[in-house]
Design a protein around this motif. Sequence first.
Motif, PDB file in Angstrom:
ATOM      1  N   LEU A  75       0.827  -1.198   0.000  1.00  0.00           N
ATOM      2  CA  LEU A  75       0.000   0.000   0.000  1.00  0.00           C
ATOM      3  C   LEU A  75       0.863   1.250   0.000  1.00  0.00           C
ATOM      4  N   PRO A  76       0.664   2.182  -0.938  1.00  0.00           N
ATOM      5  CA  PRO A  76       1.368   3.460  -0.863  1.00  0.00           C
ATOM      6  C   PRO A  76       0.820   4.288   0.297  1.00  0.00           C
ATOM      7  N   VAL A  77       1.709   4.779   1.138  1.00  0.00           N
ATOM      8  CA  VAL A  77       1.306   5.518   2.331  1.00  0.00           C
ATOM      9  C   VAL A  77       2.236   6.709   2.537  1.00  0.00           C
ATOM     10  N   THR A  78       1.819   7.598   3.411  1.00  0.00           N
ATOM     11  CA  THR A  78       2.658   8.717   3.841  1.00  0.00           C
ATOM     12  C   THR A  78       2.937   8.559   5.328  1.00  0.00           C
ATOM     13  N   LEU A  79       4.195   8.680   5.701  1.00  0.00           N
ATOM     14  CA  LEU A  79       4.562   8.596   7.118  1.00  0.00           C
ATOM     15  C   LEU A  79       4.144   9.895   7.801  1.00  0.00           C
ATOM     16  N   ALA A  80       3.138   9.802   8.663  1.00  0.00           N
ATOM     17  CA  ALA A  80       2.603  10.985   9.320  1.00  0.00           C
ATOM     18  C   ALA A  80       3.316  11.309  10.623  1.00  0.00           C
ATOM     19  N   GLU A  81       3.754  10.267  11.352  1.00  0.00           N
ATOM     20  CA  GLU A  81       4.288  10.509  12.688  1.00  0.00           C
ATOM     21  C   GLU A  81       5.112   9.319  13.139  1.00  0.00           C
ATOM     22  N   ILE A  82       6.149   9.591  13.895  1.00  0.00           N
ATOM     23  CA  ILE A  82       6.952   8.550  14.558  1.00  0.00           C
ATOM     24  C   ILE A  82       6.802   8.753  16.055  1.00  0.00           C
ATOM     25  N   ARG A  83       6.320   7.734  16.734  1.00  0.00           N
ATOM     26  CA  ARG A  83       6.059   7.855  18.173  1.00  0.00           C
ATOM     27  C   ARG A  83       6.721   6.705  18.924  1.00  0.00           C
ATOM     28  N   PRO A  84       7.087   6.931  20.179  1.00  0.00           N
ATOM     29  CA  PRO A  84       7.688   5.852  20.961  1.00  0.00           C
ATOM     30  C   PRO A  84       6.687   4.730  21.218  1.00  0.00           C
ATOM     31  N   ALA A  85       7.196   3.518  21.306  1.00  0.00           N
ATOM     32  CA  ALA A  85       6.395   2.342  21.653  1.00  0.00           C
ATOM     33  C   ALA A  85       6.715   1.947  23.090  1.00  0.00           C
ATOM     34  N   PRO A  86       5.884   1.107  23.709  1.00  0.00           N
ATOM     35  CA  PRO A  86       6.153   0.695  25.087  1.00  0.00           C
ATOM     36  C   PRO A  86       7.515   0.037  25.269  1.00  0.00           C
ATOM     37  N   GLU A  87       7.963  -0.733  24.275  1.00  0.00           N
ATOM     38  CA  GLU A  87       9.292  -1.353  24.362  1.00  0.00           C
ATOM     39  C   GLU A  87      10.349  -0.352  23.912  1.00  0.00           C
ATOM     40  N   PRO A  88      11.419  -0.164  24.697  1.00  0.00           N
ATOM     41  CA  PRO A  88      12.410   0.869  24.376  1.00  0.00           C
ATOM     42  C   PRO A  88      13.039   0.725  22.989  1.00  0.00           C
ATOM     43  N   ALA A  89      13.167  -0.494  22.494  1.00  0.00           N
ATOM     44  CA  ALA A  89      13.830  -0.700  21.205  1.00  0.00           C
ATOM     45  C   ALA A  89      12.878  -0.566  20.022  1.00  0.00           C
ATOM     46  N   GLU A  90      11.615  -0.227  20.282  1.00  0.00           N
ATOM     47  CA  GLU A  90      10.618  -0.185  19.221  1.00  0.00           C
ATOM     48  C   GLU A  90      10.033   1.215  19.057  1.00  0.00           C
ATOM     49  N   ALA A  91       9.379   1.418  17.921  1.00  0.00           N
ATOM     50  CA  ALA A  91       8.694   2.682  17.655  1.00  0.00           C
ATOM     51  C   ALA A  91       7.433   2.395  16.857  1.00  0.00           C
ATOM     52  N   PHE A  92       6.449   3.288  16.998  1.00  0.00           N
ATOM     53  CA  PHE A  92       5.240   3.226  16.177  1.00  0.00           C
ATOM     54  C   PHE A  92       5.370   4.213  15.025  1.00  0.00           C
ATOM     55  N   LEU A  93       4.976   3.770  13.857  1.00  0.00           N
ATOM     56  CA  LEU A  93       4.851   4.648  12.707  1.00  0.00           C
ATOM     57  C   LEU A  93       3.367   4.816  12.406  1.00  0.00           C
ATOM     58  N   ARG A  94       2.901   6.062  12.377  1.00  0.00           N
ATOM     59  CA  ARG A  94       1.533   6.284  11.922  1.00  0.00           C
ATOM     60  C   ARG A  94       1.583   6.577  10.435  1.00  0.00           C
ATOM     61  N   ASP A 131      -0.483   7.151   6.787  1.00  0.00           N
ATOM     62  CA  ASP A 131      -1.753   7.559   6.204  1.00  0.00           C
ATOM     63  C   ASP A 131      -1.939   6.896   4.848  1.00  0.00           C
ATOM     64  N   ALA A 132      -2.941   6.003   4.755  1.00  0.00           N
ATOM     65  CA  ALA A 132      -3.340   5.413   3.482  1.00  0.00           C
ATOM     66  C   ALA A 132      -4.569   6.175   3.029  1.00  0.00           C
ATOM     67  N   GLY A 133      -4.368   7.250   2.283  1.00  0.00           N
ATOM     68  CA  GLY A 133      -5.472   8.159   1.997  1.00  0.00           C
ATOM     69  C   GLY A 133      -5.965   8.744   3.305  1.00  0.00           C
ATOM     70  N   PRO A 134      -7.277   8.701   3.559  1.00  0.00           N
ATOM     71  CA  PRO A 134      -7.810   9.253   4.811  1.00  0.00           C
ATOM     72  C   PRO A 134      -7.737   8.293   5.994  1.00  0.00           C
ATOM     73  N   THR A 135      -7.240   7.088   5.765  1.00  0.00           N
ATOM     74  CA  THR A 135      -7.245   6.060   6.809  1.00  0.00           C
ATOM     75  C   THR A 135      -5.876   5.935   7.464  1.00  0.00           C
ATOM     76  N   PRO A 136      -5.798   6.073   8.797  1.00  0.00           N
ATOM     77  CA  PRO A 136      -4.517   5.883   9.479  1.00  0.00           C
ATOM     78  C   PRO A 136      -4.236   4.403   9.715  1.00  0.00           C
ATOM     79  N   LEU A 137      -2.980   4.005   9.539  1.00  0.00           N
ATOM     80  CA  LEU A 137      -2.507   2.667   9.874  1.00  0.00           C
ATOM     81  C   LEU A 137      -1.371   2.813  10.877  1.00  0.00           C
ATOM     82  N   LEU A 138      -1.088   1.740  11.587  1.00  0.00           N
ATOM     83  CA  LEU A 138       0.036   1.729  12.528  1.00  0.00           C
ATOM     84  C   LEU A 138       0.989   0.601  12.175  1.00  0.00           C
ATOM     85  N   ALA A 139       2.273   0.911  12.188  1.00  0.00           N
ATOM     86  CA  ALA A 139       3.309  -0.112  12.037  1.00  0.00           C
ATOM     87  C   ALA A 139       4.206  -0.054  13.261  1.00  0.00           C
ATOM     88  N   ARG A 140       4.570  -1.224  13.780  1.00  0.00           N
ATOM     89  CA  ARG A 140       5.506  -1.301  14.900  1.00  0.00           C
ATOM     90  C   ARG A 140       6.837  -1.813  14.345  1.00  0.00           C
TER      91      ARG A 140
END
Length: 373
Positions: A309-328, A330-339
């Motif tokens: 899916l073509p997406v735009t990286l909207a935000e990088i946020r910390p995850a509960p695990e120190p070695a991980e991060a969440f990527l928000r 945007d797939a069009g108007p729909t937000p997805l999350l990647a860890r």
Amino acid sequence: MIELSLQHRFGAPGWRASGRDEGFALDARIDAPGEGVTALFGPSGCGKTTVLSAVAGLLRPQQGRVVLDGTPLLDTARGICVAPERRRCAVVFQDARLFPHLSVETNLRYGLRRAPAESGGPSFDEVVALLGIAHLLGRRPAALSGGERQRVALGRALLARPRLLLMDEPLAALDAPRRAEVLPFLGRLRAAARLPILYVTHALDEVDALADHLVLMQEGRVVASGPVEALSARTDLPLAARRDAGVLLSCTVIESGPEGLTRLGFDGGTLVATIHPGAPGTRLRVRLRARDISVATEEPRGISMRNVLPVTLAEIRPAPEPAEAFLRLDAGPTPLLARVTRDSVARLGLYPGMRLWALVKAVTLDHRAAGPS
């Protein structure tokens, strides 16, 4: 509309009999829609059942208001406390609480006898058909499975024609096969009842299958409240700490191919999955877990993943695990999350606004009952 404002501290004489730790305090304010399912979700002991008990009139809080469609059922400041039997709130508990000496049919008709004469609602035959219990009418509760007993309890509650249906973890006492048996019937009831439902649970799959509105509770307080899809995409809530954290997508079946794959449309693209939820046009919800999404900085080729899916990286946020991060994403108007790992963020040089491709394996997609229409 359901308006709740409840304050109650366990610690007065008799608190030990309640099973609560001394000093536990409930301080919850909830505004819930006047239709659909509002799920109260959180860990055991966070106050979900206490809220339900106060709404039903089984607990009188020290301070509070309970207002249903503008009618106060409880207002401690004005001295209003409508008796439980006059609130027209039907409760379904973890255990079915059927009358053991009565047949299924007589248990159901007990609910019907409690319905006000002028009230409208589904008929006896409609409820029996809805819950698939016609073949059980002559049996006693002892001859039913746990799932069958809960279906009968749901029918009895619905036939009482309540203004509000309260469900206190109705599937918690069932094993996995029985839970899977009852969930579709809850989905049908949700669509057919056309009355507000407050549903207490700590099972995320039940939220995915049933909830329109979600109230997250922790330690006697409301952490967040809103549409279930919107809250599933937030990384600042306790949901994000779960390993199955991810967004909940409302999808529609587009087609099922001869290769055994199903194409699903959502507001932002299409997904290919191995699930078979129904014919084209069927609505469903899909949980897209953050841990199941990878990203690429270039469009990948020669890979087994069917979903790119073509997406735009909207935000990088910390995850509960120190070695991980969440990527928000945007797939069009729909937000997805990647860890992903923080190492991947640095190695790929990720930054907000960057164009990426989200990769999802078709075999990882789970579906739940039909989402809201």
